[in-house]
Design a protein around this motif. Sequence first.
Motif, mmCIF file in Angstrom:
data_model
loop_
_atom_site.group_PDB
_atom_site.id
_atom_site.type_symbol
_atom_site.label_atom_id
_atom_site.label_comp_id
_atom_site.label_asym_id
_atom_site.label_seq_id
_atom_site.Cartn_x
_atom_site.Cartn_y
_atom_site.Cartn_z
ATOM 1 N N ARG A 69 -8.788 -1.667 -0.028
ATOM 2 C CA ARG A 69 -8.997 -2.503 -1.460
ATOM 3 C C ARG A 69 -7.582 -3.368 -1.635
ATOM 4 N N ASP A 118 -3.450 5.782 2.532
ATOM 5 C CA ASP A 118 -4.776 6.143 2.177
ATOM 6 C C ASP A 118 -5.831 4.769 2.620
ATOM 7 N N HIS A 151 -9.279 0.091 8.145
ATOM 8 C CA HIS A 151 -9.370 1.573 7.940
ATOM 9 C C HIS A 151 -8.603 2.177 9.215
ATOM 10 N N GLU A 165 -13.285 -4.617 8.028
ATOM 11 C CA GLU A 165 -13.043 -3.362 7.342
ATOM 12 C C GLU A 165 -12.652 -2.265 8.172
ATOM 13 N N ALA A 179 -8.733 3.854 1.499
ATOM 14 C CA ALA A 179 -9.330 3.465 0.459
ATOM 15 C C ALA A 179 -8.538 2.425 -0.091
ATOM 16 N N LYS A 180 -7.261 2.801 -0.436
ATOM 17 C CA LYS A 180 -6.348 2.116 -0.995
ATOM 18 C C LYS A 180 -5.704 1.023 -0.109
ATOM 19 N N SER A 183 0.896 -1.049 0.031
ATOM 20 C CA SER A 183 -0.135 -0.007 -0.041
ATOM 21 C C SER A 183 0.955 1.236 0.000
#
Length: 155
Positions: free
Chosen positions: A142, A136, A127, A123, A138-139, A106
């Motif tokens: 993902r 980040d 975060h 999740e 979101a990255k 990441s």
Amino acid sequence: MAMTSATNALLRRFHQTLGLPQQTSASWHRARIREELKERRKANTFWDQISETSDVLFSVSRAQYDGFLLRKLPPFSASRHTLPYAYMIGKFSSRCMFYRVLAMLSGAPQAHLVREVVNPSKEAKLHEVALRHGVDPAKFIRIGHRLLKVWPLLP
């Protein structure tokens, strides 16, 4: 049979290897232990009981490693504790490596310093970890979801 010095040495080495940041508050450790004991009481299946027992052992031994003797580890019994301790070492070592690899993938600014063991299948935890390490979210999430498809994690 009391905890052997060999067991204590193994647990010390395990926590040293994980290299988690020291928690300096007894209340932080108390809350983790209380939470894990509550989850242990709710466990129904054999594997859930092993997993939750390993979480309790981890929380108590981590508190001791950080200098807080809030509870004693149960006297070691090979028939009762070998599997939970082995499960604990596998589970938390795998999670720690998962986060180190995820941090590298990441682009975390200091990926080599990432030391985490929270459940990556949640999740919200991904975060939180991303924010703690300046990545980040979101990255991180993902890539974390992709990595979870191939990473051997114990529940």
